[in-house]
Design an enzyme around this catalytic site. Sequence first.
Site, PDB file in Angstrom:
ATOM      1  N   ASN A  25      24.119  52.146  45.354  1.00  0.00           N
ATOM      2  CA  ASN A  25      25.140  51.646  44.435  1.00  0.00           C
ATOM      3  C   ASN A  25      26.403  51.340  45.241  1.00  0.00           C
ATOM      4  O   ASN A  25      27.094  52.247  45.709  1.00  0.00           O
ATOM      5  CB  ASN A  25      25.422  52.699  43.364  1.00  0.00           C
ATOM      6  CG  ASN A  25      26.457  52.256  42.334  1.00  0.00           C
ATOM      7  OD1 ASN A  25      27.190  51.300  42.547  1.00  0.00           O
ATOM      8  ND2 ASN A  25      26.518  52.967  41.223  1.00  0.00           N
TER       9      ASN A  25
ATOM     10  N   HIS B 131      24.279  44.841  37.821  1.00  0.00           N
ATOM     11  CA  HIS B 131      24.898  45.825  38.703  1.00  0.00           C
ATOM     12  C   HIS B 131      23.820  46.768  39.218  1.00  0.00           C
ATOM     13  O   HIS B 131      23.008  47.301  38.436  1.00  0.00           O
ATOM     14  CB  HIS B 131      25.978  46.610  37.953  1.00  0.00           C
ATOM     15  CG  HIS B 131      26.415  47.833  38.676  1.00  0.00           C
ATOM     16  ND1 HIS B 131      26.779  47.818  40.010  1.00  0.00           N
ATOM     17  CD2 HIS B 131      26.520  49.133  38.274  1.00  0.00           C
ATOM     18  CE1 HIS B 131      27.095  49.048  40.384  1.00  0.00           C
ATOM     19  NE2 HIS B 131      26.952  49.861  39.353  1.00  0.00           N
TER      20      HIS B 131
ATOM     21  N   CYS C 177      32.516  48.764  38.806  1.00  0.00           N
ATOM     22  CA  CYS C 177      31.206  48.127  39.009  1.00  0.00           C
ATOM     23  C   CYS C 177      31.092  46.744  38.366  1.00  0.00           C
ATOM     24  O   CYS C 177      30.220  45.958  38.742  1.00  0.00           O
ATOM     25  CB  CYS C 177      30.105  49.029  38.482  1.00  0.00           C
ATOM     26  SG  CYS C 177      30.188  50.712  39.114  1.00  0.00           S
TER      27      CYS C 177
END
Length: 315
Positions: free
Chosen positions: A271, A241, A113
């Site tokens: 995500n 993120h 990430c």
Amino acid sequence: MNGSRIAAVGHYQPAKVLTNEDLASLVDTSDEWIRSRVGIRTRHIAGPDEPVDELAGHAAAKALASAGLAPADIDLVLVATSTAEDRSPNMAARVAARLGIPSPAAMDINVVCAGFTHALATADHAVRAGAATRALVIGADKMSAVTDWSDRTTCVLVGDGAGAAVVDACPEGAEPGIGPVLWGSVPEMGHAVRIEGTPPRFAQEGQSVYRWATTQLPAIARRACERAGLTPADLAGVVLHQANLRIIEPLAAKIGAVNAVVARDVIESGNTSAASIPLAFSKLVERGEISTGDPVLLFGFGGNLSYAGQVIRCP
């Protein structure tokens, strides 16, 4: 050494949209349950014939077009991804082949990430040192391919997509457009976010990640601002993120960026791992929510419990 800058950005998401109601037909969940816990409403899902390098290539082509450049103008391709199916050719080489970039240095960067902000720092360093002239920096992941769609704790989180940036040298005498990176990790807690096994599957210890992100990362993000010679109040934008709205909102508040637009693309994209920061940033630019020259904090965190952040100037 001259500083570097982001000259242009671009993003791409697959056409298929998966709603919370769609997920409720697959696992024991509901729209209310998902929105109250992670803030996500929809996510884009790539088909079996849409590999990671295709997502990356579309985003990169848009960034190149926005910069007014041809593929031959690029001499470094960096792809941040953790969902490449093969070891070789890597995603960067495949993207270069798709776009017709003739002879670039081509490298993948797997920091999950936090991959895009690591890759952006690497491109900045290469341009500053004279090892590259113009770089394509791409974050792309197909999280749907590493997800157990019967596990309601993870399948509600993920989406697929890509975002890209063209990085080149600042004009002579101009201030750097990419600030110093602040990066690091907590290796002993690396097990908290995993993509492991055969076939590989995404898993995480949600509460551990939440506590780490909301208690440890605000001070680190503020230090990234200090390295750029700014305070959080100076920021016009914050792109974290896009892990979970319940992480993004308290983390942004604790950083103290009181005047900044905070990216909340997780609501519609889920995500997307390494894609999440460039995807969300490109959308802010496209919608005109931040303006050319605005200082924006990009801050990635997650897998390996790694983090990397820098303040950039909006293209």
